[in-house]
Enzyme design. Structure first.
Site, PDB file in Angstrom:
ATOM      1  N   CYS A   3       0.845  -1.185   0.000  1.00  0.00           N
ATOM      2  CA  CYS A   3       0.000   0.000   0.000  1.00  0.00           C
ATOM      3  C   CYS A   3       0.889   1.246   0.000  1.00  0.00           C
ATOM      4  O   CYS A   3       1.871   1.327   0.734  1.00  0.00           O
ATOM      5  CB  CYS A   3      -0.953  -0.035   1.187  1.00  0.00           C
ATOM      6  SG  CYS A   3      -0.730   1.239   2.404  1.00  0.00           S
ATOM      7  N   GLU A   4       0.565   2.171  -0.886  1.00  0.00           N
ATOM      8  CA  GLU A   4       1.433   3.335  -1.043  1.00  0.00           C
ATOM      9  C   GLU A   4       1.294   4.341   0.098  1.00  0.00           C
ATOM     10  O   GLU A   4       2.102   5.252   0.226  1.00  0.00           O
ATOM     11  CB  GLU A   4       1.169   4.018  -2.391  1.00  0.00           C
ATOM     12  CG  GLU A   4      -0.166   4.720  -2.507  1.00  0.00           C
ATOM     13  CD  GLU A   4      -0.350   5.340  -3.886  1.00  0.00           C
ATOM     14  OE1 GLU A   4       0.356   4.939  -4.818  1.00  0.00           O
ATOM     15  OE2 GLU A   4      -1.227   6.232  -4.007  1.00  0.00           O
ATOM     16  N   HIS A   5       0.275   4.168   0.926  1.00  0.00           N
ATOM     17  CA  HIS A   5       0.106   5.112   2.034  1.00  0.00           C
ATOM     18  C   HIS A   5       0.956   4.751   3.245  1.00  0.00           C
ATOM     19  O   HIS A   5       1.316   5.607   4.030  1.00  0.00           O
ATOM     20  CB  HIS A   5      -1.362   5.175   2.455  1.00  0.00           C
ATOM     21  CG  HIS A   5      -2.263   5.636   1.345  1.00  0.00           C
ATOM     22  ND1 HIS A   5      -3.471   5.045   1.060  1.00  0.00           N
ATOM     23  CD2 HIS A   5      -2.091   6.616   0.437  1.00  0.00           C
ATOM     24  CE1 HIS A   5      -4.019   5.653   0.026  1.00  0.00           C
ATOM     25  NE2 HIS A   5      -3.204   6.607  -0.380  1.00  0.00           N
ATOM     26  N   HIS A   6       1.227   3.427   3.420  1.00  0.00           N
ATOM     27  CA  HIS A   6       1.948   2.990   4.616  1.00  0.00           C
ATOM     28  C   HIS A   6       3.142   2.094   4.311  1.00  0.00           C
ATOM     29  O   HIS A   6       3.855   1.703   5.227  1.00  0.00           O
ATOM     30  CB  HIS A   6       0.995   2.227   5.554  1.00  0.00           C
ATOM     31  CG  HIS A   6      -0.218   3.013   5.956  1.00  0.00           C
ATOM     32  ND1 HIS A   6      -1.406   2.974   5.256  1.00  0.00           N
ATOM     33  CD2 HIS A   6      -0.405   3.878   6.979  1.00  0.00           C
ATOM     34  CE1 HIS A   6      -2.285   3.770   5.847  1.00  0.00           C
ATOM     35  NE2 HIS A   6      -1.712   4.337   6.887  1.00  0.00           N
TER      36      HIS A   6
ATOM     37  N   GLN B 257      -5.567  -0.309  -3.886  1.00  0.00           N
ATOM     38  CA  GLN B 257      -6.269  -1.458  -4.470  1.00  0.00           C
ATOM     39  C   GLN B 257      -7.145  -1.069  -5.668  1.00  0.00           C
ATOM     40  O   GLN B 257      -7.231  -1.790  -6.649  1.00  0.00           O
ATOM     41  CB  GLN B 257      -7.101  -2.143  -3.381  1.00  0.00           C
ATOM     42  CG  GLN B 257      -7.762  -3.436  -3.862  1.00  0.00           C
ATOM     43  CD  GLN B 257      -8.526  -4.123  -2.743  1.00  0.00           C
ATOM     44  OE1 GLN B 257      -8.161  -4.016  -1.570  1.00  0.00           O
ATOM     45  NE2 GLN B 257      -9.582  -4.838  -3.090  1.00  0.00           N
TER      46      GLN B 257
ATOM     47  N   HIS C 154      -5.663  -5.621   4.059  1.00  0.00           N
ATOM     48  CA  HIS C 154      -4.634  -4.584   4.176  1.00  0.00           C
ATOM     49  C   HIS C 154      -4.040  -4.606   5.576  1.00  0.00           C
ATOM     50  O   HIS C 154      -4.757  -4.355   6.549  1.00  0.00           O
ATOM     51  CB  HIS C 154      -5.248  -3.207   3.888  1.00  0.00           C
ATOM     52  CG  HIS C 154      -5.686  -3.046   2.467  1.00  0.00           C
ATOM     53  ND1 HIS C 154      -5.081  -2.155   1.609  1.00  0.00           N
ATOM     54  CD2 HIS C 154      -6.635  -3.694   1.749  1.00  0.00           C
ATOM     55  CE1 HIS C 154      -5.662  -2.251   0.423  1.00  0.00           C
ATOM     56  NE2 HIS C 154      -6.601  -3.170   0.469  1.00  0.00           N
TER      57      HIS C 154
ATOM     58  N   CYS D 108      -2.141  -2.513   6.924  1.00  0.00           N
ATOM     59  CA  CYS D 108      -2.182  -1.206   7.576  1.00  0.00           C
ATOM     60  C   CYS D 108      -3.499  -1.009   8.320  1.00  0.00           C
ATOM     61  O   CYS D 108      -3.587  -0.213   9.249  1.00  0.00           O
ATOM     62  CB  CYS D 108      -1.957  -0.082   6.561  1.00  0.00           C
ATOM     63  SG  CYS D 108      -3.142  -0.038   5.220  1.00  0.00           S
TER      64      CYS D 108
HETATM   65 ZN   LIG Z   1      -2.231   1.561   3.918  1.00  0.00          ZN
END
Ligand SMILES: [Zn+2]
Length: 196
Positions: free
Chosen positions: A83-86, A124, A152, A154
């Site tokens: 995941c590109e956020h975490h 996703q 996920h 995260c």
């Molecule tokens: Zn994430």
């Protein structure tokens, strides 16, 4: 060339990991952590090799002219992405179907398309869309459907939104979007009801 192929990454990434370890309160020079920065560099290079996959090598000579037009479905394609956020993993199963229009691709190639996009920093929804769009452009079928179910880390590791531990996304293109019967056939094939 994308950065991870750059020779500079050999030292820049381990340096960054050492900084991160120190910021976490760790001692990057203790025995157990000595090899970690370079190990992490190699791991991320592998987990993001989708940036460096040449799509031509996937399709090269692997598509065939056919005169049938029955739906082709590959389901339960296992994948792992970040995941590109975490920068934490999300993983699960992708289900892909298409309605050929004179051309099909070897079944083993579809998981490679999923991997090419999964081995990047992702969300996703975009992964789902990219897999569907790629097949739509390359095979020029009547339509493509892609459904992805994923967990996920995260979300689940941090104990937030447990009830949304599994996320389902879908991309429907061409006849899969226009024709409810085609979409319904696909969803039945992959064991989901056509509630949407
Ligand atoms: Zn994430």
């Amino acid at each position: 060339m994308p950065p991870m192929d750059d020779k500079r990454a050999d030292s820049l990434v381990p340096d960054a990991i050492r900084t991160l370890l120190a910021e976490l309160g760790e001692d990057p020079s203790r025995d157990g952590l000595l090899g970690t920065p370079d190990r992490v560099r190699r791991m991320y290079a592998e987990l993001t090799d989708g940036y460096r996959t040449d799509p031509e090598t996937i399709f090269n000579g692997a598509d065939f002219e056919v005169d049938y037009d029955a739906m082709v479905v590959v389901r339960d394609i296992e994948f792992y992405s970040l995941c590109e956020h975490h920068l934490l993993p999300f993983f699960g199963k992708a289900h892909v179907g298409y309605l050929p229009q004179g051309r099909v691709i070897g079944l083993s190639k579809i998981p490679r398309v999923v991997d090419m996009y999964a081995h990047r920093l992702q969300v996703q929804e975009r992964l789902t869309q990219q897999v569907a769009s790629f097949l739509m452009e390359r095979l020029e079928p009547k339509g493509v459907g892609c459904v992805i179910e994923a967990t996920h880390l995260c979300t689940v590791m941090r104990g937030v939104r447990k009830q949304e531990a599994t996320m389902v996304t879908s991309a429907m293109l061409g006849t899969f979007r226009r024709d409810a019967r085609t979409r319904g056939e696909f969803l039945t094939f992959i064991g989901r009801t056509a509630e949407r």
